[in-house]
Design an enzyme around this catalytic site. Structure first.
Site, PDB file in Angstrom:
ATOM      1  N   LYS A 173       0.850  -1.198   0.000  1.00  0.00           N
ATOM      2  CA  LYS A 173       0.000   0.000   0.000  1.00  0.00           C
ATOM      3  C   LYS A 173       0.877   1.236   0.000  1.00  0.00           C
ATOM      4  O   LYS A 173       1.533   1.550   0.993  1.00  0.00           O
ATOM      5  CB  LYS A 173      -0.935   0.054   1.206  1.00  0.00           C
ATOM      6  CG  LYS A 173      -1.951   1.192   1.020  1.00  0.00           C
ATOM      7  CD  LYS A 173      -2.574   1.678   2.309  1.00  0.00           C
ATOM      8  CE  LYS A 173      -1.904   2.850   2.961  1.00  0.00           C
ATOM      9  NZ  LYS A 173      -1.817   4.095   2.185  1.00  0.00           N
ATOM     10  N   GLU A 248       9.441   0.192  10.924  1.00  0.00           N
ATOM     11  CA  GLU A 248      10.537   1.152  10.722  1.00  0.00           C
ATOM     12  C   GLU A 248       9.928   2.527  10.919  1.00  0.00           C
ATOM     13  O   GLU A 248       9.182   3.013  10.070  1.00  0.00           O
ATOM     14  CB  GLU A 248      11.101   1.024   9.300  1.00  0.00           C
ATOM     15  CG  GLU A 248      11.716  -0.320   8.988  1.00  0.00           C
ATOM     16  CD  GLU A 248      13.002  -0.570   9.734  1.00  0.00           C
ATOM     17  OE1 GLU A 248      13.566   0.367  10.324  1.00  0.00           O
ATOM     18  OE2 GLU A 248      13.434  -1.732   9.738  1.00  0.00           O
ATOM     19  N   CYS A 282      13.940   9.609   7.765  1.00  0.00           N
ATOM     20  CA  CYS A 282      13.793   9.016   9.094  1.00  0.00           C
ATOM     21  C   CYS A 282      15.107   9.083   9.870  1.00  0.00           C
ATOM     22  O   CYS A 282      15.101   9.144  11.089  1.00  0.00           O
ATOM     23  CB  CYS A 282      13.306   7.586   8.973  1.00  0.00           C
ATOM     24  SG  CYS A 282      14.323   6.622   7.858  1.00  0.00           S
ATOM     25  N   GLU A 379       9.961  14.871  16.485  1.00  0.00           N
ATOM     26  CA  GLU A 379      10.452  14.769  15.116  1.00  0.00           C
ATOM     27  C   GLU A 379       9.783  15.844  14.257  1.00  0.00           C
ATOM     28  O   GLU A 379       8.564  15.946  14.222  1.00  0.00           O
ATOM     29  CB  GLU A 379      10.114  13.377  14.564  1.00  0.00           C
ATOM     30  CG  GLU A 379      10.755  13.089  13.232  1.00  0.00           C
ATOM     31  CD  GLU A 379      10.322  11.751  12.629  1.00  0.00           C
ATOM     32  OE1 GLU A 379       9.175  11.334  12.840  1.00  0.00           O
ATOM     33  OE2 GLU A 379      11.155  11.144  11.937  1.00  0.00           O
TER      34      GLU A 379
HETATM   35  P1  NAD Z   1       2.411   7.926   8.358  1.00  0.00           P
HETATM   36  O1  NAD Z   1       2.661   7.074   9.538  1.00  0.00           O
HETATM   37  O2  NAD Z   1       1.396   8.999   8.434  1.00  0.00           O
HETATM   38  O3  NAD Z   1       1.949   7.024   7.098  1.00  0.00           O
HETATM   39  C1  NAD Z   1       2.681   5.913   6.668  1.00  0.00           C
HETATM   40  C2  NAD Z   1       1.753   4.970   5.950  1.00  0.00           C
HETATM   41  O4  NAD Z   1       0.806   4.448   6.883  1.00  0.00           O
HETATM   42  C3  NAD Z   1       0.933   5.601   4.814  1.00  0.00           C
HETATM   43  O5  NAD Z   1       0.877   4.695   3.728  1.00  0.00           O
HETATM   44  C4  NAD Z   1      -0.435   5.774   5.452  1.00  0.00           C
HETATM   45  O6  NAD Z   1      -1.487   5.752   4.515  1.00  0.00           O
HETATM   46  C5  NAD Z   1      -0.496   4.543   6.330  1.00  0.00           C
HETATM   47  N1  NAD Z   1      -1.476   4.645   7.419  1.00  0.00           N
HETATM   48  C6  NAD Z   1      -1.955   5.745   8.036  1.00  0.00           C
HETATM   49  N2  NAD Z   1      -2.856   5.407   8.989  1.00  0.00           N
HETATM   50  C7  NAD Z   1      -2.942   4.053   8.983  1.00  0.00           C
HETATM   51  C8  NAD Z   1      -3.675   3.104   9.744  1.00  0.00           C
HETATM   52  N3  NAD Z   1      -4.538   3.477  10.696  1.00  0.00           N
HETATM   53  N4  NAD Z   1      -3.481   1.793   9.469  1.00  0.00           N
HETATM   54  C9  NAD Z   1      -2.610   1.390   8.527  1.00  0.00           C
HETATM   55  N5  NAD Z   1      -1.891   2.241   7.766  1.00  0.00           N
HETATM   56  C10 NAD Z   1      -2.054   3.561   7.990  1.00  0.00           C
HETATM   57  O7  NAD Z   1       3.822   8.467   7.956  1.00  0.00           O
HETATM   58  P2  NAD Z   1       4.196   9.560   6.851  1.00  0.00           P
HETATM   59  O8  NAD Z   1       3.778  10.899   7.336  1.00  0.00           O
HETATM   60  O9  NAD Z   1       3.719   9.099   5.501  1.00  0.00           O
HETATM   61  O10 NAD Z   1       5.790   9.408   6.891  1.00  0.00           O
HETATM   62  C11 NAD Z   1       6.549  10.062   7.839  1.00  0.00           C
HETATM   63  C12 NAD Z   1       6.947   9.168   8.987  1.00  0.00           C
HETATM   64  O11 NAD Z   1       7.575   7.979   8.517  1.00  0.00           O
HETATM   65  C13 NAD Z   1       7.960   9.839   9.875  1.00  0.00           C
HETATM   66  O12 NAD Z   1       7.677   9.631  11.232  1.00  0.00           O
HETATM   67  C14 NAD Z   1       9.258   9.161   9.494  1.00  0.00           C
HETATM   68  O13 NAD Z   1      10.269   9.239  10.431  1.00  0.00           O
HETATM   69  C15 NAD Z   1       8.809   7.788   9.197  1.00  0.00           C
HETATM   70  N6  NAD Z   1       9.780   7.079   8.331  1.00  0.00           N
HETATM   71  C16 NAD Z   1      10.535   6.064   8.852  1.00  0.00           C
HETATM   72  C17 NAD Z   1      11.475   5.423   8.067  1.00  0.00           C
HETATM   73  C18 NAD Z   1      12.321   4.291   8.595  1.00  0.00           C
HETATM   74  O14 NAD Z   1      12.852   3.524   7.805  1.00  0.00           O
HETATM   75  N7  NAD Z   1      12.492   4.137   9.887  1.00  0.00           N
HETATM   76  C19 NAD Z   1      11.642   5.800   6.755  1.00  0.00           C
HETATM   77  C20 NAD Z   1      10.876   6.828   6.276  1.00  0.00           C
HETATM   78  C21 NAD Z   1       9.922   7.456   7.072  1.00  0.00           C
END
Ligand code: NAD
Length: 487
Positions: A173, A248, A282, A379
């Protein structure tokens, strides 16, 4: 306006519902995306489950799976520029970064192509006569992969590559914010010749599509990248299907600079660590912990470098900092900077949303010495560096570990024994010494604490997409003795 389709069971489909995607550099709608809802999620998971247990995928040798992965790797390499342009257009990540990163994504698929036929079971030297016992490694099952918008082809490659090597099938997704490159990547999966249903790629909104996928009864494992708050939803949903998870998540990574470091080199690494990807990384080294005696000198180098950064259109190869991916993200960064300044942090550079179109925010440095600033704990996921200083090595380590996250860290020093002490003392999944933001398919990556669990990259990630099955074979032709005695 460009229209994208999702990919389920080997077919490209429009979906019943659609939503619009915004170009973050202009704030204008530029594309239309298919929105997967619960029925589409069901279809995708059903297709993945059917493909998992049926020929051709279930009968394919590991070497054949590897060959498909090699083909996918070649296709990613050949189409890297096109994918990069889509990612830049849909998420605002600068073309300089997306083109280099996606070319490297091909290497991740190549690495896991080679791993496919090296995932071995084992023979156990069992403590009983006339008994042969093996461990088979089998694919864990249907995997739900939920990825964010930033570096999405990279973050899906570290899931799709090892999962395919292990023989899993999957539903990916893509984020509702900027899914274009993932949907286009599906065309390469198709062209590579993976059987229908092995890889399904959809997009949709988190609380509907993401949640339906994560709690689906046929899903065995959820590989999630995103924020910790979303991860809590993922875990709650996995209480339904009891799927295993790898998470992650974000970070508030310390970047420690000692007085004996090469300050010019450390400053370049710090710029890469916090301003590359407009800070939407991240592993962003967002907490600078600098030895007090060189604080002013180091900050003046950093300020000069930050103010020289070229901000502009993400599609221009000369641009170094582009827009943030969404207005929501821009508002979040601006609000957190404002609260931090109100709490006493001193602004060294940046700090103000510029006028004009697009979701831009300038490279920003906040001096937080002696202040209990929220910018040291939360963050930003934006180009904002928070600075504190230390007098002793013990204090540097204490400040580095003063976080509930634990994803990455950087240490800059010429002192080898000190570097070793810090490598051991820092509580984070990655420690970079005299470098920052280096990644490789060969090196596992992942966090501690609020930064998640599970590892991506390396052989260990492929093993995480397997489960063991224990096989007992009695080799004696004698009748089984006393049935009431366990042996
Ligand atoms: P997010 O958590 O808002 O969304 C990530 C994904 O989760 C999206 O596809 C979103 O549609 C989905 N999602 C949202 N609500 C959900 C639910 N209730 N159930 C299942 N899926 C759901 O994150 P974002 O704003 O897209 O990305 C930023 C975050 O990601 C930051 O906190 C960043 O640090 C983290 N990140 C971590 C890594 C890593 O490898 N550790 C890499 C990149 C980003």
């Amino acid at each position: 306006m460009q229209r994208f389709q999702y990919y389920i069971d080997g077919e490209f489909l429009d979906g019943e519902a659609r939503f619009q995607s915004i170009d973050p550099a202009t704030g204008d709608v530029w594309a239309e995306m298919p929105e997967a809802r619960e029925a589409d999620v069901d279809r995708a998971v059903d297709a993945a489950e059917k493909a998992l247990y049926a020929a051709p995928w279930a009968k394919m040798t590991a070497t054949q799976r590897g060959k498909l992965l090699y083909r996918l790797s070649d296709l990613v390499a050949a189409n890297a520029q096109k994918l990069a342009e889509l990612e830049t257009r849909d998420t605002g990540k600068i073309i300089r970064e997306t083109s280099a990163q996606i070319a490297y994504v091909a290497d991740y698929y190549r690495y896991y192509a080679g791993i496919a036929d090296k995932i071995e079971g084992s023979y156990l030297p069992i403590d009983k006569p006339d008994m042969d016992v093996w461990l088979r490694r089998e694919p864990v099952g249907v995997v739900a992969m939920v990825v964010p918008w930033n570096s999405q082809l990279f973050l899906s490659a570290v899931k799709i590559g090892p999962a395919l090597a292990a023989g899993c099938t999957m539903v990916v997704k893509a984020s509702e914010d900027g899914p274009a490159p993932s949907l286009e990547f599906a065309r390469l999966v198709h062209e590579a010749g993976f059987p229908a249903g092995v890889v399904n790629i959809i997009t949709g909104f988190g609380p509907s599509c993401g949640a339906a996928l994560g709690r689906h009864p046929k899903v065995a494992h959820i590989a999630f990248t995103g924020g910790p708050e979303t991860a809590r939803h993922v875990i709650r949903n996995s209480a339904e299907n009891l799927a295993s998870t790898s998470l992650e998540l974000g970070g508030k990574s310390p970047f420690i600079v000692f007085a004996d470091a090469d300050l010019e080199s450390a400053a370049n690494a710090q710029v890469a660590g916090i301003f590359a990807a407009t800070g939407q990384s991240c592993v962003a080294g967002s907490r600078l912990i600098v030895e007090a005696s060189v604080k002013e000198a180091f900050l003046s180098i950093l300020k000069r470098k930050a103010e020289a950064i070229r901000i502009g259109s993400p599609l221009d190869m000369a641009t170094e900092v582009g827009p943030l991916a969404t207005r929501r993200q821009q508002d979040h960064v601006a609000a957190l900077v404002e609260t931090s300044i109100r709490s006493g942090a001193r602004l060294i550079t940046g700090g103000q949303k510029p006028d004009g179109v697009g979701y831009y925010f300038p490279p920003t440095i906040l001096d937080c010495d002696g202040v209990n600033s929220p910018s040291l704990a939360e963050e930003f996921f934006g180009p904002v560096l928070s600075v504190v200083s230390f007098e002793t090595e013990a204090e540097a380590l204490r400040l580095a570990n003063d976080t509930r996250y634990g994803l990455a860290s950087g240490v800059f020093t010429q002192n080898l024994t000190r570097a070793h002490r810090l490598m051991k003392g820092i509580r984070a999944g990655v420690v970079w010494v005299n470098t920052y933001r280096a990644v490789s398919p060969i090196a596992p990556f992942g966090g501690f604490g609020l930064s998640g669990h599970g590892r991506e990259g390396g052989l260990v990630a492929a093993l995480d997409y397997t489960r063991t099955k224990t096989i007992w074979l009695r080799t004696s032709d004698d009748p089984i003795p006393d049935p009431f005695v366990m042996r």
